[in-house]
Design a protein around this motif. Structure first.
Motif, PDB file in Angstrom:
ATOM      1  N   LYS A 104     -21.931  27.146 -47.667  1.00 44.73           N
ATOM      2  CA  LYS A 104     -23.151  26.942 -48.443  1.00 44.73           C
ATOM      3  C   LYS A 104     -23.454  25.458 -48.586  1.00 44.73           C
ATOM      4  O   LYS A 104     -22.561  24.607 -48.519  1.00 44.73           O
ATOM      5  N   GLY A 315     -27.465  40.235 -59.151  1.00 44.00           N
ATOM      6  CA  GLY A 315     -27.817  41.653 -59.190  1.00 44.00           C
ATOM      7  C   GLY A 315     -28.934  41.993 -60.143  1.00 44.00           C
ATOM      8  O   GLY A 315     -29.425  43.127 -60.126  1.00 44.00           O
ATOM      9  N   ASN A 452     -25.551  37.692 -45.339  1.00 42.24           N
ATOM     10  CA  ASN A 452     -26.755  38.331 -45.878  1.00 42.24           C
ATOM     11  C   ASN A 452     -26.440  38.944 -47.248  1.00 42.24           C
ATOM     12  O   ASN A 452     -25.290  38.930 -47.700  1.00 42.24           O
ATOM     13  N   ILE A 454     -25.426  41.310 -49.955  1.00 45.77           N
ATOM     14  CA  ILE A 454     -24.555  42.505 -50.014  1.00 45.77           C
ATOM     15  C   ILE A 454     -25.229  43.628 -50.825  1.00 45.77           C
ATOM     16  O   ILE A 454     -24.910  44.790 -50.662  1.00 45.77           O
ATOM     17  N   GLY A 455     -26.196  43.221 -51.666  1.00 50.30           N
ATOM     18  CA  GLY A 455     -26.788  44.213 -52.592  1.00 50.30           C
ATOM     19  C   GLY A 455     -28.153  44.706 -52.159  1.00 50.30           C
ATOM     20  O   GLY A 455     -28.874  45.296 -52.955  1.00 50.30           O
TER      21      GLY A 455
END
Ligand code: HEM
Length: 506
Positions: A104, A315, A452, A454-455
């Protein structure tokens, strides 16, 4: 007597000197190479720092202007820090699809005090181990068991919206943020939250504060050294916000840990009905982490908090902002709203029939609507990488190792070469025949490649459940429109003003 210490001393000095000289040489070389890339006019040492010292809404506008003016690539710099900004799908693909360039960028460092190195911010082996541990928590069967929670939370939201119908308009932002926070807490963390809890309201406020603080620091390079930063009011605000955020998530973990230890009845998925999942029992995220800690030991309580912080943030904030824009777009486009509703009513019938996971999956027009909404308003407007390996971009530039690279998802999605009439809202852009010839990296709201989102399936399901529940109960009419919104530069796509919609009971 001969002593080895003076020799050793000189050897250490020499090696340190050689190492530091090499680092300085590499950095200067990198700066010289990268600064040859075109970009906004920059002052000799200060670079673009003064241009970026502006209000968050003006910086947002300037970034959009740079995106158009310097397509497909531009550099920006302040003092010794340089960043390359990618705008074309070809250049973006070469960075995001690399299995090596997964580290990152510098901007994520601003999140380290809060998220430390959870899945979003970690690198190398730690990231790989965590991604492996967490992937099963987003398995198809886990998502299926979550759909009931999304539907129940939507029912609660519909009750709240019923009370809003008598008002001239509703600011959807606080209602939707509460919804997504409750949804992530109950699904991934197994923790039920209630609406009036002051702690939860403060938690959301502190997340927004952290976004603000991080962007503020990122745009002021003299605040990068901790020694200067720790003298500022911003630092004190950050410390208070981080403490409150950590206290909150620690309470969530301790509560779940206690329940986990007291009973073995953890949140389990429904028993899988099809063979391909082999009848294995899978656990929701927090339970999976607790089980991994107690049985395998390759994560500890501190590691669990890193992930809980990461997932509570990623999330709920991303999904909430997307839902707010989606509701506004439904209100602004009555014909599209009618088509979304017709599909929902055909699948579920009236407001009394139960919404099922299978039916949610079948809502293909709704899916196109959400995709188009995420094109115009990607929840994460830019992401960033620090190159581990040099890259030569298809646009013709050599980017050395350690170059900071920003991928501007927002500008990519508004590129008129890829998206004719880009500001026009049209879900048909995602009809199968329309997507067939599009570059695979022209549309990346969830990023792409090994890092990418995950959620993404979780988010899609949650958004569909909420929108289905809302459109079959209410007609939405426009109060705010895309033109009345004032966007601000932030980690997540936000507006300075409220997002207002009028709800009428059907
Ligand atoms: C509309 C909703 C969402 C959007 C647009 C979105 C977008 C993204 C993007 C662009 C990234 C890449 C970030 C980067 O490279 O720095 C990302 C990563 C991530 N997202 Fe999402 N996200 C959404 C929902 C969610 C949800 C619901 C969760 C969790 C339940 C989640 C968890 C994560 C995590 C943990 C990462 C880091 C993955 C890794 O590096 O391995 N996101 N998301």
């Amino acid at each position: 007597m001969f002593s080895i210490f003076p020799t050793l001393f000189y050897v250490i000095i020499f090696i340190s000197f050689a190492y530091i000289s090499r680092k300085i040489y590499d950095r200067i070389k990198r700066i010289i190479i990268v600064r040859k890339i075109p970009g906004p006019r920059a002052l000799f040492v200060f670079g673009n720092v003064f241009e970026l010292l502006d209000s968050p809404e003006n910086i947002w506008m300037k970034l959009r202007k740079f995106g158009k003016e310097f397509y497909p690539i531009y550099r920006i710099f302040s003092f010794h820090l340089t960043a390359v900004n990618l705008l074309s799908p070809e250049d973006i693909e070469i960075v995001l699809s690399s299995p090596v360039n997964i580290n990152k960028g510098f901007s994520y460092f601003m999140l380290h005090k809060w998220l430390e190195t959870g899945l979003l911010t970690s690198e190398g082996q730690k990231w790989q181990t965590r991604r492996k541990i967490l992937t099963p928590a987003f398995h198809f069967n886990i998502l299926r068991s979550f759909s009931n929670i999304f539907v129940k939370e939507t029912e609660e939201l519909v009750k709240e919206l019923n009370l809003e119908c008598s008002k001239p308009y509703t600011n959807v932002v606080p209602l939707i943020y509460r919804f997504t926070l409750k949804a992530i807490a109950e699904t991934a963390m197994g923790t039920k939250m209630n609406n009036d809890n002051q702690d939860e309201k403060e938690y959301i406020k502190n997340i927004h504060r952290m976004g603000n603080i991080s962007m503020n620091r990122l745009l002021r390079p003299w605040l990068f050294p901790q020694i200067f930063y720790s003298l500022t009011e911003l630092y004190r605000m950050e410390r208070a916000a981080v403490k409150a955020l950590h206290d909150f998530t620690t309470r969530v973990i301790r509560k779940r840990l206690k329940e986990f230890r007291l009973s073995s009845s953890v949140v389990k998925e429904e028993q899988p009905s099809d063979e391909c999942y082999g009848g294995k029992t899978r656990l929701a995220m927090l339970d999976l982490l607790i089980k991994t800690m107690t049985e395998e030991g390759n994560i500890d309580e501190h590691g669990i908090r890193e992930e809980v912080d990461t997932f509570m943030f990623e999330g709920h904030d991303t999904t909430a902002t997307s839902l707010c824009f989606s509701l506004m777009l439904l209100a602004c486009h009555q014909e599209i709203q009618n088509k979304v509703r017709e599909e929902v009513l055909e699948a579920f019938g009236n407001a009394n029939n139960e919404i099922t996971f299978k039916d949610l999956q079948g809502l293909s027009y709704m899916e196109m609507f959400i995709k188009e909404s995420l094109r115009l308003y990607p929840s994460v407007p830019f992401i960033s990488r620090r190159l581990v390996e040099p890259v030569t971009t298809p646009s013709g530039y050599y980017l050395p190792r350690d170059t900071e690279v920003n991928v501007h998802i927002m500008d990519l999605h508004l590129n008129e070469k890829l998206w004719p009439d880009p500001y026009r809202f049209d879900p048909d852009r995602f009809l199968p025949e329309a997507t067939k010839h599009r570059h695979p990296f022209a549309y990346i709201p969830f990023s792409a490649g090994p890092r990418n989102c995950i959620g993404q399936k979780f988010a899609m399901l949650e958004m569909k459940a909420l929108l289905a529940g809302v459109v079959r109960s209410f007609r939405l009419t426009a109060v705010d429109t895309p033109d009345s919104l004032i966007h601000v530069v932030d980690l997540v796509n936000r507006t300075k003003n409220e997002i207002k919609v009028k709800f009428e009971r059907l």
